[in-house]
Design a protein around this motif. Structure first.
Motif, mmCIF file in Angstrom:
data_model
loop_
_atom_site.group_PDB
_atom_site.id
_atom_site.type_symbol
_atom_site.label_atom_id
_atom_site.label_comp_id
_atom_site.label_asym_id
_atom_site.label_seq_id
_atom_site.Cartn_x
_atom_site.Cartn_y
_atom_site.Cartn_z
ATOM 1 N N SER A 287 -25.945 36.182 101.522
ATOM 2 C CA SER A 287 -25.139 35.530 102.551
ATOM 3 C C SER A 287 -25.048 36.441 103.771
ATOM 4 C CB SER A 287 -23.736 35.221 102.032
ATOM 5 O OG SER A 287 -22.968 34.560 103.025
ATOM 6 N N SER B 143 -26.542 31.166 103.717
ATOM 7 C CA SER B 143 -27.414 31.750 102.701
ATOM 8 C C SER B 143 -28.801 31.993 103.273
ATOM 9 C CB SER B 143 -27.512 30.816 101.494
ATOM 10 O OG SER B 143 -28.096 29.572 101.853
ATOM 11 N N GLU C 154 -21.408 29.014 100.456
ATOM 12 C CA GLU C 154 -22.501 29.941 100.723
ATOM 13 C C GLU C 154 -22.091 31.090 101.637
ATOM 14 O OE1 GLU C 154 -25.723 28.468 103.181
ATOM 15 O OE2 GLU C 154 -24.388 27.024 104.161
#
Length: 703
Positions: A107, A112, A601
């Motif tokens: 991340s 991501s 994410e």
């Protein structure tokens, strides 16, 4: 621990290494080595971040560099440990090995990203990257679609591996590392000048390692030959190749249920099973990988250089992949398993013209390029079947964990052959204009045509701009900068629940950022401070089952980053960073599940990294060195949705230390990771225990 130390020390005296005597380095080579030793945590200039040679202080984009010297000092044996030295990045998922996206997920700036770039070119892998061939890692921040496209990077940025290159003198080193959890690693890095115009460099690594849990292992062999050939003063070639063969038994990912009310409210059951892998060493995955890059450089004139590049990547997946999925009762997890057989291939061609010229009295540095990328994936997997239930309260597992048993279970479940293929044709131009010696501006644009050949044929064209400005308050010492950067994502036609395809226009991310860069006191202190804001529009969002997709979602991600590198006194080196990210879904086109929530994410809000080392440069302790540092992450929600609930992983602080003795010929290092044996976790709608305390001892012979 005492037994491990005694065993490891004895290895130092039992390993013998044969080597040749070296030729004397040239004066220039010696100067280069001295500079690297003095500033071993820095690379001030990059040729890939802006696709042209540009010093960090005059670049309006933020990036962090992790050098091979730093990785050697820390006895880095895996890619994740290397990235712990970069500001604002943390791992979400370990490598699963599965086809298409089996590499590690990280991340960065709320999004991501996977490590898929080598020397600024596609470098696909479904496993993990061996650090032996890494000269440095560039963690490039922000949406960078203008110069790097969209297929292999994210809105948060990209991870670019810069590989080791051949040089003009003979030299190299051989290393052996041993440690806890069955670690055995031997590496070699040898450079051989074949004549005054041709040099060959080969790096190689063989590594065996067990899991810290009750089952699991990784076994890999890596070799990377590279060749440089200077034909004449105008024409030269550089060929890089990498071959990896990795076999592993990976613990299944533990997924929380994303479709029902969350049934877990504490870490107790996960901590109870911290050392349980829920797999066996028979359920293995094989991930052979190949990467090749052939580059031709031709000096057209004193002002222009041509760079022609052909790259080829191949990543295969063959073996068992399984995961655990929350049954929704606060205790049980269903296991689902399949046998994967897939291959992902990438072909990329680039033609760049790089110039450094003047129009009137104004200096221009420019790159003009075209890029063709083809990505295709072929799958011939077994079907997905249930394989028992894991009960956390008792540790009971009713599944079949032998390879023969799973083969019998999957017999006649073949899912058929599937293929997917996408092409991208792009053209881009970027210019850095020096209006004065202190003020420079950057303007860039990319035109990108995406062609999907999967399912329903479809194509779309996207324009991606980038602007930046740098003003050097003190020339080459202090600069203020600002940028506007665009990223985008091409969406192939998407199959909906009703078995029809939907076409979506490209998503777009727009970032503005401003900050300060310094390079003070004879280059011994470098720092970057910045604030960024990223707005994502037209995001395609799905339901929990990934059966219904709608476009129109919006996400905002903003934050601050501080990076610091220093060599304040002779022998002392420091690298540190702090980041804080605030991300939020501001519009959910589907069902308002995510509105107002931090995306899963995005990882922890706050991250801190620190490493400091001191090497005695004279006196009776000359050659001895000590290092200390670690990482901190705030608590974060790995599941965070309306109507389902939030599951929070606790914050953690991990400390590491190292001792070493270094001479011109030998280096001996002892490294302890996770010094206080802290239990901590990573995840992305998952809960994954991380490695406990480990000890690594290393011996290197240099020639």
């Amino acid at each position: 621990m005492r037994k491990i130390i005694i065993t490891t020390v004895s290895l130092f005296f039992s390993v013998s290494i044969l080597a040749q005597e070296t030729k004397k380095d040239t004066v220039n080579s010696l100067k280069e080595v001295e500079i690297k030793n003095k500033y071993k945590y820095k690379r001030e200039k990059s040729t890939t971040v802006s696709r042209m040679p540009l010093n960090n202080i005059e670049n309006p984009q933020v990036y962090n560099t992790i050098t091979s010297e730093l990785m050697k000092e820390q006895v880095v044996t895996n890619f994740n440990d290397a990235l712990k030295n970069a500001t604002g990045i943390t791992r979400l998922w370990e490598s699963t090995g599965r086809g298409g996206d089996g590499a590690e997920y990280y991340s960065m700036r709320g999004f991501s990203v996977q490590p898929t770039m080598i020397n600024g070119l596609p470098g696909i892998n479904n496993g993990s990257i061996d650090p032996i061939n890494v000269d440095n890692i560039e963690v490039i921040k922000g949406p960078s679609g203008t110069l790097f496209g969209s297929s292999l990077i994210s809105y948060g940025g990209l991870i670019n591996v810069v590989t080791k290159k051949p040089y003009s003198t003979f030299g190299g080193e051989i290393s052996y590392n041993s440690g806890t959890y069955g670690l055995d690693r031997i590496t070699a890095d040898v450079n051989i000048p074949l004549n005054k115009d041709v040099s060959l460099r080969v790096t190689s690594a063989h590594q065996n390692e067990d899991s810290f849990q009750d089952a699991g292992f990784s076994k890999s062999f890596f070799v990377a030959p590279s060749l440089s050939y200077k034909v004449n003063d105008k024409l030269s070639f550089l060929i890089n190749t990498e071959f990896t063969n990795r076999t592993s038994a990976n613990a299944p990912m533990i997924f929380l249920n994303r479709g029902v009310l969350l049934s877990f409210n504490s870490m107790d059951l996960f901590e109870k099973n911290y050392n349980n892998s829920f797999t066996s060493n028979e359920l293995t995955m094989s991930n052979p990988t190949f990467n090749m890059q052939a580059q031709m450089f031709y000096k057209i004139s004193e002002k222009w250089t041509s760079q022609t590049v052909l790259s080829r990547s191949s990543a295969k997946t063959n073996g068992f992949y399984h995961y655990l999925y929350d049954a929704g009762n606060g205790d049980d997890f269903y296991r689902f398993i399949s046998k994967a057989n897939s291959q992902t291939q990438g072909t990329d061609f680039q033609q760049n013209f790089i110039g450094d010229f003047k129009i009137g009295n104004l200096r221009n540095r420019m790159v003009v390029g075209i890029d063709y990328l083809n990505l295709n994936q072929r799958n011939g997997n077994a079907g997905w079947l249930g394989n028992g239930i894991v009960t956390l309260s008792t540790g009971e597992d009713t599944g079949v964990l032998s390879s023969s048993g799973v083969d019998n279970l999957l017999a006649n479940s073949y899912a058929g052959n599937t293929t997917s293929e996408n092409e991208v044709i792009s053209a881009y131009v970027s210019d850095v204009l020096n209006i004065t010696d202190k003020l420079s501006v950057m303007a860039s644009v990319r035109v990108d045509k995406f062609i999907s050949k999967t399912g329903k044929s479809y194509n779309q064209t996207t324009v991606s701009p980038k602007f930046g400005a740098v003003y050097q308050i003190i020339q080459n010492k202090v600069s203020v900068f600002g940028n506007y950067m665009n990223g985008f994502k091409n969406n192939a036609p998407t199959l909906q629940l009703d078995n029809t395809y939907s076409n979506f226009k490209p998503e777009h991310a727009n970032q503005y950022e401003f900050g300060l860069k310094t390079n003070l006191y004879k280059d011994i202190i470098s720092a970057t401070i910045s604030y960024y804001n990223i707005d994502v529009k037209d995001k395609v969002m799905s339901d929990a089952a990934f059966t219904t997709f709608r476009q129109g979602g919006e996400v905002n991600s903003n934050g601050v980053e501080i990076s610091f590198t220093a060599n304040p006194i002779k022998g002392l080196n420091i690298i540190a960073g702090y980041s804080y990210n605030d991300s939020e879904v501001v519009k959910d086109e589907l069902d308002d599940t995510y509105i107002g929530f931090r995306p899963e994410e995005a990882g922890p809000r706050a991250l801190v990294n620190l490493w400091a080392s001191y090497a005695f440069t004279d006196g009776s302790l000359k050659g001895f060195g000590i290092g200390f540092g670690g990482n901190h992450a705030s608590e974060f929600n790995v599941l965070h949705r309306k109507g389902i609930g939030s599951f929070t992983l606790p914050d953690y602080t991990i400390l590491n230390s190292a001792l070493n003795y270094n001479t011109d010929k030998f280096n001996i290092t002892l490294k302890v990771n996770n010094l206080f044996n802290e239990k901590y976790y990573s995840g992305w709608s998952t809960v994954t225990p991380q490695r406990l305390r480990s000890l690594i001892a290393g011996l290197t012979y240099k020639f």
